[in-house]
Design a protein around this motif. Structure first.
Motif, PDB file in Angstrom:
ATOM      1  N   LEU A  10       0.825  -1.214   0.000  1.00  0.00           N
ATOM      2  CA  LEU A  10       0.000   0.000   0.000  1.00  0.00           C
ATOM      3  C   LEU A  10       0.857   1.261   0.000  1.00  0.00           C
ATOM      4  N   ARG A  11       1.895   1.245   0.822  1.00  0.00           N
ATOM      5  CA  ARG A  11       2.774   2.417   0.891  1.00  0.00           C
ATOM      6  C   ARG A  11       3.431   2.676  -0.455  1.00  0.00           C
ATOM      7  N   ALA A  12       3.933   1.618  -1.096  1.00  0.00           N
ATOM      8  CA  ALA A  12       4.586   1.786  -2.391  1.00  0.00           C
ATOM      9  C   ALA A  12       3.595   2.172  -3.479  1.00  0.00           C
ATOM     10  N   ALA A  13       2.387   1.622  -3.421  1.00  0.00           N
ATOM     11  CA  ALA A  13       1.399   1.867  -4.468  1.00  0.00           C
ATOM     12  C   ALA A  13       0.832   3.276  -4.430  1.00  0.00           C
ATOM     13  N   THR A  14       0.892   3.924  -3.270  1.00  0.00           N
ATOM     14  CA  THR A  14       0.259   5.245  -3.136  1.00  0.00           C
ATOM     15  C   THR A  14       1.266   6.368  -2.896  1.00  0.00           C
ATOM     16  N   ARG A  15       2.546   6.069  -2.976  1.00  0.00           N
ATOM     17  CA  ARG A  15       3.542   7.090  -2.611  1.00  0.00           C
ATOM     18  C   ARG A  15       3.558   8.271  -3.578  1.00  0.00           C
ATOM     19  N   ASP A  16       3.057   8.081  -4.809  1.00  0.00           N
ATOM     20  CA  ASP A  16       3.022   9.196  -5.754  1.00  0.00           C
ATOM     21  C   ASP A  16       1.902  10.184  -5.443  1.00  0.00           C
ATOM     22  N   TRP A  17       0.978   9.790  -4.568  1.00  0.00           N
ATOM     23  CA  TRP A  17      -0.186  10.629  -4.293  1.00  0.00           C
ATOM     24  C   TRP A  17      -0.109  11.339  -2.949  1.00  0.00           C
ATOM     25  N   THR A  18       0.671  10.812  -2.024  1.00  0.00           N
ATOM     26  CA  THR A  18       0.726  11.426  -0.697  1.00  0.00           C
ATOM     27  C   THR A  18       1.861  10.835   0.115  1.00  0.00           C
ATOM     28  N   THR A  19       2.220  11.490   1.201  1.00  0.00           N
ATOM     29  CA  THR A  19       3.123  10.882   2.166  1.00  0.00           C
ATOM     30  C   THR A  19       2.355   9.822   2.954  1.00  0.00           C
ATOM     31  N   ASP A  20       3.086   8.960   3.629  1.00  0.00           N
ATOM     32  CA  ASP A  20       2.453   7.845   4.339  1.00  0.00           C
ATOM     33  C   ASP A  20       1.616   8.349   5.515  1.00  0.00           C
ATOM     34  N   LYS A  21       0.325   8.038   5.466  1.00  0.00           N
ATOM     35  CA  LYS A  21      -0.583   8.386   6.565  1.00  0.00           C
ATOM     36  C   LYS A  21      -1.280   7.154   7.115  1.00  0.00           C
ATOM     37  N   GLY A  22      -0.694   6.000   6.861  1.00  0.00           N
ATOM     38  CA  GLY A  22      -1.263   4.774   7.395  1.00  0.00           C
ATOM     39  C   GLY A  22      -2.056   4.005   6.374  1.00  0.00           C
ATOM     40  N   PRO A  23      -2.296   2.709   6.632  1.00  0.00           N
ATOM     41  CA  PRO A  23      -2.934   1.848   5.646  1.00  0.00           C
ATOM     42  C   PRO A  23      -4.374   2.213   5.311  1.00  0.00           C
ATOM     43  N   GLN A  24      -5.147   2.689   6.265  1.00  0.00           N
ATOM     44  CA  GLN A  24      -6.543   2.992   5.941  1.00  0.00           C
ATOM     45  C   GLN A  24      -6.645   4.193   5.006  1.00  0.00           C
ATOM     46  N   PHE A  25      -5.766   5.171   5.192  1.00  0.00           N
ATOM     47  CA  PHE A  25      -5.743   6.308   4.280  1.00  0.00           C
ATOM     48  C   PHE A  25      -5.297   5.851   2.891  1.00  0.00           C
ATOM     49  N   ALA A  26      -4.255   4.994   2.844  1.00  0.00           N
ATOM     50  CA  ALA A  26      -3.769   4.476   1.568  1.00  0.00           C
ATOM     51  C   ALA A  26      -4.831   3.615   0.887  1.00  0.00           C
ATOM     52  N   ARG A  27      -5.581   2.876   1.683  1.00  0.00           N
ATOM     53  CA  ARG A  27      -6.669   2.060   1.128  1.00  0.00           C
ATOM     54  C   ARG A  27      -7.651   2.931   0.364  1.00  0.00           C
ATOM     55  N   GLN A  28      -8.066   4.044   0.955  1.00  0.00           N
ATOM     56  CA  GLN A  28      -9.032   4.909   0.296  1.00  0.00           C
ATOM     57  C   GLN A  28      -8.437   5.546  -0.951  1.00  0.00           C
ATOM     58  N   LEU A  29      -7.155   5.894  -0.899  1.00  0.00           N
ATOM     59  CA  LEU A  29      -6.494   6.438  -2.085  1.00  0.00           C
ATOM     60  C   LEU A  29      -6.529   5.433  -3.234  1.00  0.00           C
TER      61      LEU A  29
END
Length: 265
Positions: free
Chosen positions: A97-116
């Motif tokens: 999740l962290r790697a898949a969403t790093r282009d959109w935001t800094t790490d804010k935890g898995p639930q935030f990344a899930r929604q992204l």
């Protein structure tokens, strides 16, 4: 002769695809079957990049590209369906999740990344949800983890969970741990899921010597006389070994159900 190229459990190893393309050039009319587990790894994590590339390969040549679901993809889908289904986070999900969403935001935890991920990748997620669990061609049947060979019709009746998660319960005779089961089917079964170095056992009647443990995850077959083999092809990319591993690529003849070529680490 109808050729099938198969590989399983590449676990985010992008260098697997250039090797696959070399094999495909050798067998230009072959069908390529991916057996699952395209995400989560112990080396550099590329998030969903490999998964996206495999999806593009299928879109480019759907008649020759079969993509099956693995237990890691099912874990991702479960978490996307509900944040309470979070077991996947403990076997690679957090890092993916962290790697898949790093282009959109800094790490804010898995639930935030899930929604992204739900917001930014709806087409990829929809494609994942419709992936099949198995594929059969001629005398070959492919499934990620295994089949319940005690059922009257293993391919049709094995549960979704078992097709994605079985290991030793597929290899061995029930109640006889370490004794390889017979293959009652009239076709070869090809699976990934477990690195082949972990698969050891003995044959009933000692018709074959037992396999000895090895660090090498070569393609491995279990076969009794006068039966079709069961092939195990997970090359160990996701087993915590050096991330330079590319995994195995197996080449089969669907008319005979037999392995005819192999490219192994």
């Amino acid at each position: 002769m109808s050729i099938v190229i198969a590989l399983s459990d590449p676990h985010s190893q992008l260098a697997t695809l250039p090797r696959l393309r070399e094999v495909q050039l050798m067998y230009p009319e072959a069908v390529t079957v991916f057996l699952g587990d395209y995400i989560d790894c112990y080396g550099p994590n590329h998030g969903l990049t490999l998964l996206t590339q495999i999806r593009a390969m299928q879109a480019h040549d759907p008649a020759h590209t079969i993509v099956l679901l693995g237990n890691h993809e099912q874990g991702l889908l479960d978490y996307l369906a509900s944040p309470t289904q979070s077991a996947w986070l403990d076997y690679g999900g957090k890092e993916t999740l962290r790697a898949a969403t790093r282009d959109w935001t800094t790490d804010k935890g898995p639930q935030f990344a899930r929604q992204l991920l739900l917001n930014h990748q709806p087409e990829l997620i929809a494609w994942l949800r419709q992936l099949p669990l198995s594929y059969t061609l001629g005398k070959l049947s492919f499934v990620h983890a295994g089949l319940d060979l005690t059922l009257p019709h293993p391919l049709q009746d094995t549960s979704r969970h078992d097709q994605l998660w079985l290991d030793a319960k597929y290899w061995y005779v029930p109640a006889h741990w370490g004794l390889f089961a017979h293959n009652p089917l009239a076709f070869s079964v090809v699976t990934g899921h477990t690195p082949t170095a972990r698969i050891t056992g003995r044959y009933a009647g000692n018709v074959h010597p037992a396999k000895t443990e090895s660090e090498r995850n070569a393609i491995y077959a279990v076969q009794y006389p006068n039966e079709m083999p069961r092939y195990f092809i997970d090359g160990g990319v996701g087993s915590g070994q050096p991330h330079t591993k590319l995994g195995n690529i197996a080449v089969f003849d669907s008319e005979t159900g037999m392995l005819i070529d192999a490219y192994e680490d």
